[in-house]
Design a protein around this motif. Structure first.
Motif, PDB file in Angstrom:
ATOM      1  N   LYS A   1      -0.609 -15.755  66.962  1.00  0.00           N
ATOM      2  CA  LYS A   1      -0.475 -16.776  68.006  1.00  0.00           C
ATOM      3  C   LYS A   1      -0.122 -18.135  67.421  1.00  0.00           C
ATOM      4  O   LYS A   1       0.683 -18.875  67.988  1.00  0.00           O
ATOM      5  CB  LYS A   1      -1.767 -16.870  68.817  1.00  0.00           C
ATOM      6  N   ALA A   2      -0.717 -18.475  66.284  1.00  0.00           N
ATOM      7  CA  ALA A   2      -0.425 -19.756  65.630  1.00  0.00           C
ATOM      8  C   ALA A   2       1.023 -19.813  65.162  1.00  0.00           C
ATOM      9  O   ALA A   2       1.698 -20.838  65.324  1.00  0.00           O
ATOM     10  CB  ALA A   2      -1.381 -19.982  64.460  1.00  0.00           C
TER      11      ALA A   2
ATOM     12  N   TYR B   1       3.261 -20.170  68.228  1.00  0.00           N
ATOM     13  CA  TYR B   1       3.146 -21.521  68.773  1.00  0.00           C
ATOM     14  C   TYR B   1       3.956 -22.513  67.939  1.00  0.00           C
ATOM     15  O   TYR B   1       4.730 -23.309  68.469  1.00  0.00           O
ATOM     16  CB  TYR B   1       1.667 -21.933  68.815  1.00  0.00           C
ATOM     17  N   MET B   2       3.778 -22.441  66.627  1.00  0.00           N
ATOM     18  CA  MET B   2       4.446 -23.398  65.745  1.00  0.00           C
ATOM     19  C   MET B   2       5.954 -23.201  65.727  1.00  0.00           C
ATOM     20  O   MET B   2       6.722 -24.156  65.740  1.00  0.00           O
ATOM     21  CB  MET B   2       3.887 -23.294  64.333  1.00  0.00           C
TER      22      MET B   2
ATOM     23  N   GLY C   1       5.543 -24.578  70.797  1.00  0.00           N
ATOM     24  CA  GLY C   1       4.499 -24.480  71.808  1.00  0.00           C
ATOM     25  C   GLY C   1       4.879 -23.676  73.034  1.00  0.00           C
ATOM     26  O   GLY C   1       4.087 -23.566  73.970  1.00  0.00           O
TER      27      GLY C   1
ATOM     28  N   GLU D   1      -0.393 -19.603  71.062  1.00  0.00           N
ATOM     29  CA  GLU D   1      -1.420 -20.573  71.431  1.00  0.00           C
ATOM     30  C   GLU D   1      -1.762 -21.402  70.211  1.00  0.00           C
ATOM     31  O   GLU D   1      -1.826 -20.892  69.094  1.00  0.00           O
ATOM     32  CB  GLU D   1      -2.695 -19.867  71.892  1.00  0.00           C
ATOM     33  N   LYS D   2      -2.022 -22.679  70.445  1.00  0.00           N
ATOM     34  CA  LYS D   2      -2.471 -23.536  69.358  1.00  0.00           C
ATOM     35  C   LYS D   2      -3.835 -23.032  68.900  1.00  0.00           C
ATOM     36  O   LYS D   2      -4.689 -22.713  69.703  1.00  0.00           O
ATOM     37  CB  LYS D   2      -2.576 -24.986  69.819  1.00  0.00           C
ATOM     38  N   GLN D   3      -4.015 -22.961  67.594  1.00  0.00           N
ATOM     39  CA  GLN D   3      -5.267 -22.495  67.006  1.00  0.00           C
ATOM     40  C   GLN D   3      -5.956 -23.673  66.325  1.00  0.00           C
ATOM     41  O   GLN D   3      -5.530 -24.817  66.469  1.00  0.00           O
ATOM     42  CB  GLN D   3      -4.990 -21.360  66.026  1.00  0.00           C
TER      43      GLN D   3
ATOM     44  N   ASP E   1      -7.162 -26.503  63.750  1.00  0.00           N
ATOM     45  CA  ASP E   1      -6.333 -27.360  62.900  1.00  0.00           C
ATOM     46  C   ASP E   1      -6.144 -26.757  61.516  1.00  0.00           C
ATOM     47  O   ASP E   1      -5.057 -26.828  60.941  1.00  0.00           O
ATOM     48  CB  ASP E   1      -6.951 -28.755  62.781  1.00  0.00           C
TER      49      ASP E   1
ATOM     50  N   MET F   1      -3.592 -23.935  61.747  1.00  0.00           N
ATOM     51  CA  MET F   1      -2.259 -24.485  61.977  1.00  0.00           C
ATOM     52  C   MET F   1      -1.720 -25.101  60.681  1.00  0.00           C
ATOM     53  O   MET F   1      -0.530 -24.967  60.379  1.00  0.00           O
ATOM     54  CB  MET F   1      -2.281 -25.515  63.105  1.00  0.00           C
TER      55      MET F   1
END
Length: 127
Positions: A69-70, A73-74, A78, A82-84, A86, A89
Motif C-alpha cells: 500500500k505504501a 501510494y507513493m 496518492g 494508502e499512506k502508511q 512516516d 514511507m
C-alpha cells in the motif's frame, strides 16, 4: 586522555558495521519485486512468497500488505494504496531512490536480468 580517545576510535573502526535492518531490507526487496513486475517485460510477482518471507523474518502480520500500500501510494501520488506510517514511507522513499539509481547505473536490461536471479522465488516469468 588522547590515547584513550584514539583507542576508542580504533575499536569503533574495527567493529563490523551492523547488518541492515531486516525490515528495511524487506521493504527494498518488495519494492524491487514490484518494480521488476512493472519494468521487466514478461515478469510477474509471487505475492504469497513475499508474505512467507516476511513471516520467516518474524515481521509483524500484515507487513507485506502495508509495504504494498505504501509503494502504491507513493508511486501514484496518492491515487492508489494508502499512506502508511512516516517511518515506512521513509523506507519506501529510500528503497525507491536506491532502486532508481541502480536502474540508471546498470541500465534496465541488466537490472532486470539481475533481479530475475536475485529475486528468484519472488518474481517469475509470466506464463
Amino acid at each position: 586522555m588522547r590515547y584513550a580517545l584514539m583507542f576508542a576510535g580504533l575499536v569503533m573502526a574495527a567493529t563490523p558495521a551492523h547488518a541492515a535492518d531486516p525490515h528495511e531490507a524487506y521493504v527494498t526487496m518488495v519494492l524491487q519485486a514490484f518494480a521488476a513486475k512493472v519494468e521487466c517485460p514478461g515478469t510477474d510477482l509471487v505475492y504469497q512468497d513475499l508474505v512467507q518471507k516476511a513471516q520467516e523474518l518474524h515481521l509483524p502480520d500484515g507487513t507485506t500488505d502495508q509495504v504494498r500500500k505504501a509503494i502504491a501510494y507513493m508511486h501514484t501520488g496518492g491515487k492508489m494504496g494508502e499512506k502508511q506510517s512516516d517511518s515506512l514511507m521513509r523506507e519506501v522513499a529510500i528503497a525507491t531512490q536506491t532502486t532508481d539509481l541502480d536502474q540508471r547505473r546498470l541500465g534496465m536490461t541488466t537490472w532486470c536480468r539481475d533481479q530475475k536471479s536475485r529475486l528468484a522465488g519472488y518474481i517469475r516469468t509470466k506464463e
